[in-house]
Design an enzyme around this catalytic site. Sequence first.
Site, PDB file in Angstrom:
ATOM      1  N   ARG A 116     -10.045  -5.720   2.035  1.00  0.00           N
ATOM      2  CA  ARG A 116      -9.768  -4.410   1.423  1.00  0.00           C
ATOM      3  C   ARG A 116      -8.804  -4.589   0.259  1.00  0.00           C
ATOM      4  NH1 ARG A 116     -10.639   0.238   3.777  1.00  0.00           N
ATOM      5  NH2 ARG A 116     -10.650   0.817   1.586  1.00  0.00           N
ATOM      6  N   ASP A 163     -18.746   2.251  13.292  1.00  0.00           N
ATOM      7  CA  ASP A 163     -17.599   3.039  12.835  1.00  0.00           C
ATOM      8  C   ASP A 163     -17.199   3.961  13.981  1.00  0.00           C
ATOM      9  OD1 ASP A 163     -15.725   4.416  11.268  1.00  0.00           O
ATOM     10  OD2 ASP A 163     -17.226   5.624  10.221  1.00  0.00           O
ATOM     11  N   GLN A 168     -14.629   0.535   0.775  1.00  0.00           N
ATOM     12  CA  GLN A 168     -14.850  -0.193   2.036  1.00  0.00           C
ATOM     13  C   GLN A 168     -16.050  -1.133   1.904  1.00  0.00           C
ATOM     14  OE1 GLN A 168     -13.140  -0.104   5.158  1.00  0.00           O
ATOM     15  NE2 GLN A 168     -14.492  -1.845   5.542  1.00  0.00           N
ATOM     16  N   CYS A 188     -15.409  -1.077  10.015  1.00  0.00           N
ATOM     17  CA  CYS A 188     -14.441  -0.756   8.955  1.00  0.00           C
ATOM     18  C   CYS A 188     -13.034  -0.579   9.502  1.00  0.00           C
ATOM     19  CB  CYS A 188     -14.894   0.485   8.190  1.00  0.00           C
ATOM     20  SG  CYS A 188     -15.200   1.911   9.248  1.00  0.00           S
ATOM     21  N   HIS A 216     -17.597   6.111   1.176  1.00  0.00           N
ATOM     22  CA  HIS A 216     -16.422   5.223   1.263  1.00  0.00           C
ATOM     23  C   HIS A 216     -16.719   3.946   0.460  1.00  0.00           C
ATOM     24  CE1 HIS A 216     -12.685   3.713   2.542  1.00  0.00           C
ATOM     25  NE2 HIS A 216     -12.890   3.543   3.836  1.00  0.00           N
ATOM     26  N   ARG A 225      -7.985   9.871  -1.582  1.00  0.00           N
ATOM     27  CA  ARG A 225      -8.686  10.051  -0.287  1.00  0.00           C
ATOM     28  C   ARG A 225      -8.547  11.506   0.108  1.00  0.00           C
ATOM     29  NH1 ARG A 225      -8.286   6.642   5.321  1.00  0.00           N
ATOM     30  NH2 ARG A 225      -9.553   5.320   3.991  1.00  0.00           N
TER      31      ARG A 225
HETATM   32  N1   CP Z   1     -11.265   1.290   6.890  1.00  0.00           N
HETATM   33  C1   CP Z   1     -10.385   2.203   6.428  1.00  0.00           C
HETATM   34  O1   CP Z   1     -10.616   2.932   5.445  1.00  0.00           O
HETATM   35  O2   CP Z   1      -9.197   2.224   7.120  1.00  0.00           O
HETATM   36  P1   CP Z   1      -8.024   3.272   6.904  1.00  0.00           P
HETATM   37  O3   CP Z   1      -8.536   4.627   7.315  1.00  0.00           O
HETATM   38  O4   CP Z   1      -6.904   2.778   7.786  1.00  0.00           O
HETATM   39  O5   CP Z   1      -7.625   3.274   5.451  1.00  0.00           O
HETATM   40  N1  NVA Z   2     -15.849   7.616   9.282  1.00  0.00           N
HETATM   41  C1  NVA Z   2     -14.413   7.364   9.361  1.00  0.00           C
HETATM   42  C2  NVA Z   2     -14.067   6.153   8.546  1.00  0.00           C
HETATM   43  C3  NVA Z   2     -12.632   5.707   8.667  1.00  0.00           C
HETATM   44  C4  NVA Z   2     -12.340   4.533   7.806  1.00  0.00           C
HETATM   45  C5  NVA Z   2     -13.655   8.603   8.908  1.00  0.00           C
HETATM   46  O1  NVA Z   2     -14.053   9.210   7.904  1.00  0.00           O
HETATM   47  O2  NVA Z   2     -12.671   8.949   9.562  1.00  0.00           O
END
Ligand code: CP
Ligand code: NVA
Length: 314
Positions: free
Chosen positions: A293, A224, A130, A265, A127, A100
């Site tokens: 997840r 989101d 997700q 999400c 993502h 990530r």
């Molecule tokens: N939905 C999601 O990716 O959550 P986190 O940022 O907590 O991993």
């Molecule tokens: N759009 C958000 C998603 C978090 C799961 C971010 O990138 O922070």
Amino acid sequence: MKDLLRTQDLSRSDIELLLDTAADFAENPLRSNTALANKSVAILMTKPSTRTRLSSETAVAHLGGTPIFIRGDELQLGRGETIADTAKIISGYCSALIVRTFAQADVNELGANASIPVINALTDDDHPTQLLADWLTIREHFGKDISGRKFVYLGDGNNMSHAWLVMGAIMGAHVVAATPRGAWAPDPRVIEVAQKIAQQSGATIEVLHDPEAAAKDASVLYTDVWMSMGDSEDERDEKVLALSPFAVTENLMSLTEKDSMFMHCLPAHRGEEVEASVIDGTKSLVWREAYHRRTTIQSLLYHLVRGDLKGYSQ
Ligand code: CP
Ligand code: NVA
């Protein structure tokens, strides 16, 4: 297919296989508890995470492997070691790398230089893991026949909106992204990718700027956070103002199909992108979605390490 770098890397048959196995792992988490025996999976994150981190670590454990969590600032990367060298080193110790970070290009470079599977666990652009959880939740709730159903994302034209459009395109669904115009609309290059895939899959892709028109007769309203990780606080006020009409409220939900559901999400900000009574109400699927997840990352690791996925040929 070695890596999952972008949502568009997956074919529909890959997704069906991943969701079938994930549904199995939901029933029986330890079904394949020797698949990663004596193997390690590196999980490298330069942004915070609750769900993705914990579901990745538990997925590896359920497959009999050892997760190794690494914060971005703990590696020599921060002291000038290259991404390519880092990818080669991790490949010598581990059986997969879950990553990530901010730039999609960095994940692509890791994938290009690692001999092990590399999985995108969120970038500024996408993502994909997700969306596997989201589609398992959708399939579990609505069944496999989604004809006549409309799946609507509302809010920021960010990584989630991109993944939503592309995944819906692969699945042959009617998907909508309803966002403000301009800076917070989805990247036109991603819309083009989704439309290209839709030509083959029969999906309908719509990008709208009117939240009420988007919500009308929808089966799912999805949203989101308005401020993503890495977004500049300097733009907060202007962004919140532009996104306010896209908040998922009881009023917006009243325009949807009778059997519609709400998805997110997470993390959620009640009173911003969603009204508390919607996310905490009877139409909310968010807890099952978050549970999946783990089942879907477990399935993804299982099949990628075995080399079972074919990938999308465009
Ligand atoms: N939905 C999601 O990716 O959550 P986190 O940022 O907590 O991993
Ligand atoms: N759009 C958000 C998603 C978090 C799961 C971010 O990138 O922070």
